[in-house]
Write an enzyme that holds these catalytic residues in place. Structure first.
Site, short mmCIF file in Angstrom:
data_model
loop_
_atom_site.label_atom_id
_atom_site.label_comp_id
_atom_site.label_asym_id
_atom_site.label_seq_id
_atom_site.Cartn_x
_atom_site.Cartn_y
_atom_site.Cartn_z
N ARG A 116 0.83 -1.20 0.00
CA ARG A 116 0.00 0.00 0.00
C ARG A 116 0.87 1.26 0.00
NH1 ARG A 116 -4.53 0.79 4.58
NH2 ARG A 116 -2.67 1.14 5.85
N LYS A 131 -2.66 6.83 1.56
CA LYS A 131 -2.53 7.10 3.00
C LYS A 131 -1.59 8.29 3.18
CE LYS A 131 -2.20 4.69 7.43
NZ LYS A 131 -3.59 4.94 7.85
N GLU A 165 -16.45 5.98 4.76
CA GLU A 165 -15.55 5.70 5.89
C GLU A 165 -15.57 6.88 6.85
OE1 GLU A 165 -11.40 5.59 4.66
OE2 GLU A 165 -11.72 7.20 3.25
#
Length: 331
Positions: free
Chosen positions: A73, A175, A209
């Protein structure tokens, strides 16, 4: 007890990207970084990070949970931010090296060693608003942590937000610090005005989310959660919980669902909702707040299935259950 993530080990692993290649990594003091005030990261937010944990097992061994997934990721985040491509094998070795250095300091369960790999653009170039950095720093910080909810996790209160988004849609699966910063204002406002713990972002009624965790709904033997796309973070804990649930015979439905469906299902006895993330693991949601009304999720208490799934995940992390999915990397 110090607040979660505020204590750091005195050294970290670090490598730099310059002249189109990565330097060998080294172990350096973790109390400072040196880069130019014109560094790309400070002006154009070329930065991403990861969060994962190492656990100490009863036999004394130290094991990193799902390191490969987090490294993949981070490689994806770096690529999408046009940071220099990381060397995944090098990052894996950096994580293992620095965790091994502090193996004796990894807390026993329910504590762990929180691992924070970070990648930042360092080229001193304030004229590069529309161009990528050509140099960067990659480092791995360690923070020994206890249980995120040391006083016992009471079910969370979530404000459903249909107008705003956590971040720009094309940034959702990255992220990056900017995504958390953009969600902070609405979260603080929700705490002040609605006594909410978090916001569940539902742009145009699409349940996505919260500011720092993925959301799942549990209706009987079915888990419902939004299908992966570019608008929200592809959580490693989310994936772990869904994998464990499928293996336990539960039905996992990854699909779009609306605020209306969420509220309707939440009213049913036995329904549960939870947030998943590295720090919080799996935490129950007891109340949904929408348009001035409060809706209790199921009984409003911590859900039985939520607690069972959390325990099943912890048992793998802590070495109390078979690592049948190959998630642990021994240091």
């Amino acid at each position: 007890m110090a607040a979660f993530g505020t204590v750091f080990m005195p050294k970290m692993a670090l490598a730099t990207f310059e002249n189109n290649s990565w330097t060998a990594s080294g172990i350096v003091p973790s109390d400072k970084l040196e880069f130019h005030p014109g560094a790309h990261v400070l002006h154009y937010s070329s930065t991403c990070f990861e969060g994962l944990k190492a656990f100490k097992h009863a036999d004394g061994s130290v094991n990193v949970f799902r390191m490969d997934a987090n490294i993949n990721r981070m490689a994806q985040s770096s690529e999408l931010l046009n940071l220099p491509a990381i060397d995944k094998d090098q990052l894996g070795q950096m994580i293992k090296d620095v965790v091994a250095l502090y193996a004796d300091d990894v807390p026993l369960p329910p504590g762990s060693m929180y691992i924070r790999p970070t990648h930042i653009g360092t080229e001193p170039a304030i004229g590069k608003a529309a161009a990528p950095t050509e140099s960067s720093l990659l480092y791995v910080l360690l923070s020994p942590v206890g249980d995120y909810f040391a006083s016992g996790a009471k079910p969370l209160r979530l404000l459903l937000e249909e107008d705003g988004m956590r971040c720009a849609p094309h940034m959702g699966m990255i992220k990056s610090g900017g995504n958390y910063a953009s969600a902070l204002g609405p979260i603080l406002q929700a705490r002040k005005e609605h006594d909410a713990d978090q916001i569940l972002f539902c742009p145009n009624g699409d349940v996505q989310e919260t500011g720092a965790a993925n959301f799942i709904l549990i209706d009987g033997n079915e888990i419902i959660t939004k299908a992966l796309d570019s608008t929200f973070l592809h959580g490693v804990t989310r994936d772990s919980i869904l994998t464990i649930a499928r293996d336990a015979g539960m039905t996992v439905s990854e699909r779009d669902f609306s605020v209306d469906e969420l509220i309707e299902r939440a009213k049913k006895p036995g329904t549960e909702a939870a947030l998943s993330g590295t720090a919080a693991v799996l935490t129950s949601v007891g109340t949904l707040i929408h348009q001035g009304q409060e809706f209790t999720v199921g009984s409003g208490e911590a859900g039985e299935t939520t607690q069972k799934l959390r325990q099943m995940l912890n048992d793998i992390q802590w070495g109390k259950a078979e690592d049948k999915f190959g998630w642990l990397t021994k240091v």
